[in-house]
Design a protein around this motif. Structure first.
Motif: not given
Ligand SMILES: Cc1cc2nc3c(=O)[nH]c(=O)nc-3n(C[C@H](O)[C@H](O)[C@H](O)COP(=O)(O)OP(=O)(O)OC[C@H]3O[C@@H](n4cnc5c(N)ncnc54)[C@H](O)[C@@H]3O)c2cc1C
Ligand code: SF4
Ligand code: SF4
Length: 465
Positions: A84-88, A93-95, A327-330
């Motif tokens: 995942a490019p983002h982690a908050d 984690r999310f795309e 919020v999309v992670r896949s």
């Protein structure tokens, strides 16, 4: 697992007020050994033969979503979305994240919010990425519940299950069905249920292979089934007369956050009431909340492949047609959303984590500063293990009182409802509820005469310091 003393049983979790009612443990047990049943507070809880109910085992301790020995949301998400490019720290984690709605006809109109959950679920079926969607649909109340989990295998039955159900449901039957009937499935659920699904998949290769996607719903908290009965009382009905419940009637001409409840009687008559005019209709006051929600730290279903909530910021809150935050992670679902945007079937604008957080500001306050404070309270039973550290000195007195009062309303509403029902005097609950609500709104929003008293007292105490 190295500490056998820390193992827990279903009974330990229930008696410690840490059972969210997901049904994961019951799906593991033999049919005759355990089942989910209503408790006195109108929540679904596991029951079973004594050996099962009181048995402390590693498989249960690793699969119950609120067990201190279960992997936490960060660990599950790190395993599921390593790229995942983002982690908050708040939304995980999310795309990518978006605000908007389903533009394709029918979804937004029939959904509670922007219709995005039903759109994504329908698209999964249409593209044959899954054979069935486990979600929550209306049931026959004469069979014991207004809503139940079921598996929708076609578009019509999927669309028949749109809308949010603020009502206890459990997954034991659908988890069993997915284990028994080969195919690929998606599961729609609130964060703790989605966590339970992923914990189940870690130890169950059949479920791991078959559950292809999880669709999470942002969650404020779960209500008891008694809330529907209380709504019925306040609309002049007995619960046995009610055939259908809609918690959020859609009205494009009114702000989305002005909820209206609708109850349909068996004879077809319909009664409606704004949540504002119901004593238990202020979501933040904690009426009829599941006790376990006091120890929840996942607002946005951080372990789900995709999460959906309402965009509770202006101008979206005022748009009665309904607007989602997503919020999309896949990566596969991210591509699906981008295709939908390109084809004009979705109206979504990219947003960042801060925007998502702002839409759920109250939920995050309750699950961060509020949770830290509650974790510092003395309590018996299983000690929850959370990603938030206990802290009692970080809040001003008035804020602490808000959390104390909300907790008291949760517990008090359960007790007073039962008392009123036992006495056959709904007014006992309604009058208590009215007083509790006035106190809560005075303390929290400085509303009314009580609000002025709290404001003056607070100003006085500040001057004295
Ligand atoms: C208990 C609860 C609390 C919530 N709290 C918040 C909140 O604090 N903030 C926020 O922004 N959003 C919250 N939501 C989510 C919000 O109500 C909407 O469900 C979400 O925005 C999706 O709307 P939609 O129009 O895209 O969904 P729709 O297209 O209407 O589809 C909803 C889908 O969810 C399924 N579903 C409904 N209820 C349940 C349930 N209880 N368990 C599992 N599946 C279910 C339905 O079967 C349907 O498939 C909550 C939802 C629930 C159930
Ligand atoms: S939270 Fe779920 S798994 Fe844990 S005890 Fe309750 S029903 Fe069982
Ligand atoms: S607040 Fe947390 S524990 Fe409660 S129902 Fe929602 S996700 Fe589950």
């Amino acid at each position: 697992m190295n500490d056998r003393d820390a193992l827990v049983s279903p009974r330990d979790m229930v008696s410690s007020g840490l059972c969210t009612g997901c049904g994961g443990c019951v799906s593991l047990a033999g049919g005759a050994q355990a089942r989910m049943a209503w408790d006195a507070d109108g929540q679904l809880k596991p029951q079973g033969d004594r050996r099962w109910h009181e048995g402390r085992s590693a498989p249960f301790s690793e699969r119950c979503p609120f067990s201190p020995l279960a992997a936490n949301e960060d660990a599950i998400a790190a395993m599921r979305f390593p790229q995942a490019p983002h982690a908050d720290p708040w939304i995980g984690r999310f795309e990518a994240a978006y605000v908007g709605h389903a533009a394709e006809a029918g979804y937004r109109e029939q959904g509670s919010s922007g219709g995005m959950v039903s759109w994504v679920a329908a698209e999964l079926l249409r593209r044959k990425m899954v054979d069935g969607i486990a979600h929550v649909a209306p049931a026959d109340p004469r069979e014991g519940a207004f809503f139940r989990y079921r598996i929708a295998r076609d578009q019509a039955s999927l669309r028949g299950g749109a809308k949010s159900r603020y009502y206890p449901v459990e997954m034991s039957a659908v988890l069993r069905e997915m284990r028994e009937v080969p195919g690929r499935y998606a599961v729609v659920g609130i964060p703790c249920f989605i966590k339970a699904v992923h914990l189940a998949c870690r130890s169950d290769p059949v479920l791991r292979e078959r559950i292809a996607f999880t669709l999470g719903l942002v969650c404020g908290h779960m209500k008891s089934r008694h809330m529907v009965e209380s709504f019925a009382w306040q609309m002049g009905l007995g619960i046995d007369e009610v055939r259908e419940v809609d918690f959020r009637v859609k009205n494009p001409d009114r702000p989305a956050n002005w909820y209206t409840a609708r109850l349909a009687r068996r004879d077809g008559e319909v009664r409606m009431r704004d949540w504002w005019h119901l004593v238990d209709g202020d979501w933040g006051s904690g009426f009829f909340q599941n006790r376990a929600c006091d120890f929840c730290d996942d607002v946005v279903a951080e372990t789900a492949d995709i999460s959906f909530g309402d965009a509770w910021v202006e101008p979206y809150s005022s748009d009665g047609r309904g607007t989602n935050v997503v919020v999309v992670r896949s990566p596969a679902l991210h591509r699906m959303l981008e295709d939908g945007r390109t084809e004009g079937r979705l109206a979504l604008d990219p947003i960042d984590a801060a925007f998502v957080r702002e839409t759920q500001a109250a939920g995050f306050r309750q699950r961060r500063e509020g949770l830290a404070y509650r974790l510092a309270w003395k309590r018996s039973g299983v000690k929850p293990r959370k990603r938030v550290a206990p802290e009692r000195r970080h809040l001003p007195l008035r804020r602490k009182l808000v959390y104390r009062l909300r907790h008291c309303i949760t517990r008090g509403s359960a007790v007073m409802f039962r008392l009123a029902r036992w006495l056959r005097r709904p007014r006992v609950f309604i009058l208590w509820g009215r007083a509790a609500l006035a106190l809560y709104q005075g303390l929290t929003y400085s509303r009314g005469r009580l609000g002025r008293v709290f404001d003056r007292t607070e100003a006085f105490l500040t001057r004295m310091r």
